[in-house]
Design a protein around this motif. Sequence first.
Motif, short mmCIF file in Angstrom:
data_model
loop_
_atom_site.label_atom_id
_atom_site.label_comp_id
_atom_site.label_asym_id
_atom_site.label_seq_id
_atom_site.Cartn_x
_atom_site.Cartn_y
_atom_site.Cartn_z
N ASN A 174 11.14 12.98 8.88
CA ASN A 174 12.45 13.59 8.12
C ASN A 174 12.09 14.92 9.23
N LYS A 175 11.43 15.43 9.06
CA LYS A 175 11.41 16.98 10.48
C LYS A 175 11.89 16.71 12.05
N ASN A 176 10.95 14.77 12.35
CA ASN A 176 11.31 14.65 13.80
C ASN A 176 12.17 14.51 13.85
N VAL A 177 13.33 13.24 12.38
CA VAL A 177 14.76 13.24 13.42
C VAL A 177 15.73 14.57 13.91
N ILE A 178 14.92 15.40 12.65
CA ILE A 178 16.44 16.57 12.31
C ILE A 178 15.55 16.90 14.18
N TYR A 179 14.89 17.18 14.21
CA TYR A 179 14.42 17.83 15.40
C TYR A 179 15.10 17.23 17.35
N GLY A 200 20.01 16.89 20.83
CA GLY A 200 20.50 16.08 21.67
C GLY A 200 20.07 14.57 21.75
N TYR A 201 18.80 14.09 21.49
CA TYR A 201 17.83 13.02 21.94
C TYR A 201 18.97 12.16 20.17
N GLN A 202 18.87 10.60 21.51
CA GLN A 202 19.54 9.21 20.03
C GLN A 202 17.67 9.72 19.29
N VAL A 203 18.09 8.71 18.01
CA VAL A 203 17.28 9.14 17.16
C VAL A 203 16.80 7.35 17.14
N ASN A 204 15.80 6.74 17.97
CA ASN A 204 15.54 5.48 17.88
C ASN A 204 13.42 5.64 17.47
N PHE A 205 13.39 3.95 17.55
CA PHE A 205 11.95 3.97 17.71
C PHE A 205 11.44 4.72 18.77
N ASN A 206 11.48 4.51 19.61
CA ASN A 206 11.30 5.86 21.26
C ASN A 206 10.92 6.62 20.88
N ASN A 207 11.71 7.04 20.47
CA ASN A 207 12.46 8.79 20.53
C ASN A 207 10.98 9.40 19.12
N VAL A 239 0.82 -1.31 0.25
CA VAL A 239 0.25 -0.07 0.11
C VAL A 239 1.04 1.24 -0.10
N VAL A 240 2.07 1.29 0.42
CA VAL A 240 2.68 2.38 0.75
C VAL A 240 4.10 2.30 0.01
N LYS A 241 3.91 1.46 0.40
CA LYS A 241 5.17 1.68 -0.81
C LYS A 241 6.75 2.38 0.03
N ILE A 242 7.59 1.97 1.13
CA ILE A 242 8.65 2.93 1.84
C ILE A 242 9.67 1.74 1.63
N LYS A 243 9.95 1.78 0.98
CA LYS A 243 11.45 1.18 0.90
C LYS A 243 12.36 0.68 2.32
N ASN A 244 12.00 1.70 3.27
CA ASN A 244 13.48 1.70 4.32
C ASN A 244 12.59 1.12 5.76
N PRO A 245 12.27 -0.04 5.31
CA PRO A 245 12.39 -1.36 6.34
C PRO A 245 12.21 -0.15 7.85
N ALA A 246 13.22 -0.11 8.37
CA ALA A 246 12.32 1.22 9.68
C ALA A 246 11.35 2.10 10.00
N ILE A 247 11.46 2.64 8.74
CA ILE A 247 10.35 3.55 8.48
C ILE A 247 9.31 2.91 8.23
N LEU A 248 9.52 2.36 7.34
CA LEU A 248 8.34 0.82 7.09
C LEU A 248 7.27 0.78 8.33
N MET A 249 8.52 0.18 9.46
CA MET A 249 7.76 -0.26 10.15
C MET A 249 7.35 1.04 11.16
#
Length: 122
Positions: free
Chosen positions: A73-78, A83-90, A9-19
């Motif tokens: 993408n904006k959330n990752v930049i934020y 200084g936060y880790q970019v991980n699933f929880n955050n 349905v969504v065709k997102i190729k990056n597995p982490a972002i897909l999940m």
Amino acid sequence: MNIINWYSVVKIKNPAILMLSYMIAGIESDFNKNAVGGVGEVGLFQIRPEYYPSLKTDNSIENQVKCFLDLMNKNVIYLSSKGYQVNFNNLLRVWNGGLGGMHLESVNNYIEKYRKKYFWFN
């Protein structure tokens, strides 16, 4: 909907972002592209149209995914800039609590809801 159907349905190729998209759409809208939230959030990911005006006129899955990816993408930049880790929880914290809501207890409960529904491990 399972993850394989979701990919088609969504065709997102990056597995982490897909999940991540799968988890967020499952909790936010139960995969309903026409869902409308209590404060006007719309679509699969329950994004507020005042931040993404195209959602007012284009309810297509393609547009919803485009808005989701831009916002993620904006959330990752934020997170990186603060200084936060970019991980699933955050990423889930900032998705639910907004840019200023990283430490809200309700956000921690939201993350727990994701884990219970989608993770078979702690």
